[in-house]
Design a protein around this motif. Structure first.
Motif, PDB file in Angstrom:
ATOM      1  N   LEU A   1       0.834  -1.204   0.000  1.00 57.81           N
ATOM      2  CA  LEU A   1       0.000   0.000   0.000  1.00 57.81           C
ATOM      3  C   LEU A   1       0.863   1.247   0.000  1.00 57.81           C
ATOM      4  N   LEU A   2       1.927   1.209   0.806  1.00 59.98           N
ATOM      5  CA  LEU A   2       2.825   2.364   0.892  1.00 59.98           C
ATOM      6  C   LEU A   2       3.447   2.663  -0.469  1.00 59.98           C
ATOM      7  N   VAL A   3       3.951   1.613  -1.112  1.00 68.67           N
ATOM      8  CA  VAL A   3       4.620   1.802  -2.398  1.00 68.67           C
ATOM      9  C   VAL A   3       3.626   2.285  -3.443  1.00 68.67           C
ATOM     10  N   VAL A   4       2.471   1.577  -3.539  1.00 67.89           N
ATOM     11  CA  VAL A   4       1.483   1.934  -4.567  1.00 67.89           C
ATOM     12  C   VAL A   4       0.895   3.315  -4.280  1.00 67.89           C
TER      13      VAL A   4
ATOM     14  N   LEU B   1      -6.452   7.788  -0.058  1.00 65.37           N
ATOM     15  CA  LEU B   1      -5.372   6.797   0.021  1.00 65.37           C
ATOM     16  C   LEU B   1      -5.161   6.319   1.455  1.00 65.37           C
ATOM     17  N   ILE B   2      -5.164   7.312   2.396  1.00 69.04           N
ATOM     18  CA  ILE B   2      -4.946   6.936   3.798  1.00 69.04           C
ATOM     19  C   ILE B   2      -6.126   6.112   4.320  1.00 69.04           C
TER      20      ILE B   2
ATOM     21  N   LEU C   1      -8.390   1.005   5.950  1.00 67.74           N
ATOM     22  CA  LEU C   1      -9.407  -0.038   5.771  1.00 67.74           C
ATOM     23  C   LEU C   1      -8.760  -1.352   5.340  1.00 67.74           C
ATOM     24  N   ALA C   2      -7.844  -1.244   4.359  1.00 69.35           N
ATOM     25  CA  ALA C   2      -7.192  -2.458   3.843  1.00 69.35           C
ATOM     26  C   ALA C   2      -6.397  -3.136   4.934  1.00 69.35           C
ATOM     27  N   ILE C   3      -5.727  -2.312   5.781  1.00 68.86           N
ATOM     28  CA  ILE C   3      -4.933  -2.913   6.859  1.00 68.86           C
ATOM     29  C   ILE C   3      -5.855  -3.596   7.875  1.00 68.86           C
TER      30      ILE C   3
END
Ligand code: ADP
Length: 497
Positions: free
Chosen positions: A27-30, A199-200, A205-207
């Motif tokens: 997620l960080l990279v994308v 994004l955040i 949510l994804a995490i």
């Protein structure tokens, strides 16, 4: 035995942490890549827009339709010193303040909106001048372009961000002035803030979902393993009936559990067989030993001292029981050797089946004198193995046929070839075997009719020995029997040639 508890917890922990770790990293990279790309695009688009405004403002004809734009530009640049404010007003808009400055930073002219925008930054101007000089030094041919390479930067005016572009205005290698164009960076900041927010938010949510999914997944993997470990502990503490029974599944854990259950099943069966064997063997040995001990006691008490006949009978009883015991021990030894498998290799040689059966028939003529014996023994059949062990097989089968067929009954010994195999058959028309006993007659110490079998001197090992020897030769045994009609034992051996 203790299983390390910390390891089990750490499997779950490691799975969860690595899953979430990979997710966060991705997620960080994308996310940052996307954010960076959008930001870069907005900056470039802003610079393009400002440059475009400058070009259009410089070239747009005043009123003459069809006028030569280059001539217009020339005329404008001619009057740049005097008419800078007019030009600045032409290029600039209410939202894009424009300021024209000389090389040393003197303001030549400015559009009206310039008081809202950023002031002239001398450091940036020097930067623009340096960039212009580098470009001018490199260039050998000059076209009709009048705007050189710009320098852009961001400035904050009353807490608001502005994008500023400084462009050199030149005619050929001669630098005329610098154009400073600025525009508010509001929509772009808003867009970037919205993008950041999504994004955040999406990342959090994804995490959260990733954490949930990874821990559920880790639990799904760890729980059956924990169950398996608990079952293994129960088995280790002596509960051989314990099974993991994870049910059918095509995943690795299920197949490990299945293999584990199968292994425990085998271990339990072999433990039970061993226990049964020890109990049966001791029982079989105990009977003659009791008889010997009793008879010896009678002799020791002197009861037969003055009766030589009684004494001779007692000694004969002892001799008979000793014979029985040594036959039993011999059988046990033979069976254990036959069951040793690879540990004790057999002496493999080509065997003439005709000669083997002929020898067994000679034995049968003597052992089965009270029976009608028939032989069907064609020549030319060959197998491989240990001849003495295979004759033991035939002798055991013939012994049984004579033992369990009343005198006068018929016993037949046949040999033949079938589908590349050698078949040896011992058939009788005796009492037969009850269907409930049939599956067990090849088990050690199994006797279908205990009283009769013991009377006839059987130990219950004869057929177990037959099966063990035949299986070591790569063959198999089968039996067909019906009560009152007789039995037929078939030995299948690999043929040669
Ligand atoms: P045993 O020493 O008791 O003969 P075996 O292992 O040779 O032990 O045979 C196992 C049991 O199978 C015997 O006790 C007997 O009841 C049965 N059996 C074996 N052969 C025959 C046969 N030809 N006819 C009837 N019963 C048989």
């Amino acid at each position: 035995m203790q299983f390390p508890m910390a390891r089990r917890r750490s499997l779950r922990f490691h799975l969860g942490v690595s899953f979430v770790g990979v997710l966060v990293l991705t997620l960080l990279v994308v996310g940052s890549g996307l954010y960076f790309m959008v930001g870069r695009y907005l900056v470039r688009a802003g610079v393009q827009r400002l440059r475009y405004l400058a070009v259009v403002g410089l070239h747009r004809p005043d009123n003459d339709v069809g006028a030569d734009p280059d001539a217009e530009v020339d005329a404008r640049l001619e009057d740049l010193d005097r008419d800078a404010s007019v030009l600045a007003a032409r290029i600039g808009t209410r939202l894009v303040p424009v300021c024209i400055v000389s090389e040393d930073g003197t303001v030549l002219g400015a559009s009206r909106s310039v008081r809202h925008g950023p002031a002239l930054d001398m450091r940036r101007l020097r930067q623009a001048r340096a960039a212009w000089r580098i470009q001018a030094a490199r260039k050998s041919r000059w076209g009709r372009r009048v705007l050189g390479p710009g320098v852009f930067y961001f400035d904050i005016v009353r807490g608001r961000r502005w994008q500023v572009l400084i462009l050199p205005v030149h005619r050929g290698p001669q630098l005329l002035a610098f154009l400073q164009l600025s525009q508010r960076w509001r929509e772009q900041d808003e867009l970037l803030a919205t993008l950041r927010f999504y994004l955040i938010g999406a990342g959090i949510l994804a995490i959260a979902f990733g954490l949930l999914a990874s821990f559920t997944l880790a639990r799904g993997i760890a729980a059956p393993l924990e169950h398996l470990a608990a079952t293994a502990r129960r088995v280790a503490s002596g509960d051989l009936g314990a099974r993991a029974r994870l049910g059918p599944g095509d995943d690795e854990v299920s197949s490990v559990a299945e293999a584990f259950d199968h292994m425990v099943e085998r271990v339990q069966a072999s433990f039970q067989a061993q226990r049964r064997f020890v109990a049966d063997a001791s029982h079989e040995l105990k009977t003659p030993l009791t008889a010997i001990a009793g008879t010896a006691e009678v002799l020791a008490l002197g009861a037969a001292d003055d009766a030589p006949e009684k004494r001779a009978r007692a000694l004969a009883t002892i001799g008979r029981e000793v014979d029985k015991m040594s036959a039993l021990v011999g059988d046990l030894l033979l069976l254990s050797r036959a069951e040793q498998g690879d540990e004790a290799p057999i002496d493999v040689r080509p065997i003439d089946v005709h000669a083997l059966v002929e020898e067994a028939a000679a034995y049968a003529q003597v052992a089965g004198r009270a029976h009608r014996f028939q032989l069907d023994n064609p020549p030319g059949l060959w197998t491989r193995g240990d001849a003495s062990q295979l004759s033991r097989v035939l002798r055991n089968l013939l012994d049984n046929a004579f033992k369990y067929t009343p005198a006068g009954g018929s016993v037949e010994l046949r040999s033949r070839a079938e589908d590349g195999q050698i078949v040896l058959e011992v058939a009788d028309n005796g009492g037969g075997i009850d269907p409930t006993d049939l599956p067990y007659v090849f088990d050690r110490f199994y006797r279908a009719d205990r009283s009769r079998s013991r009377r006839t001197g059987g130990s219950g090992l004869g057929l177990a020995i037959v099966r063990a020897i035949v299986e070591r030769h790569g063959g198999r045994v089968a039996v067909q029997s019906s009560v009152g009609q007789g039995s037929c034992f078939c030995v299948f051996l690999p043929g040669v040639g």
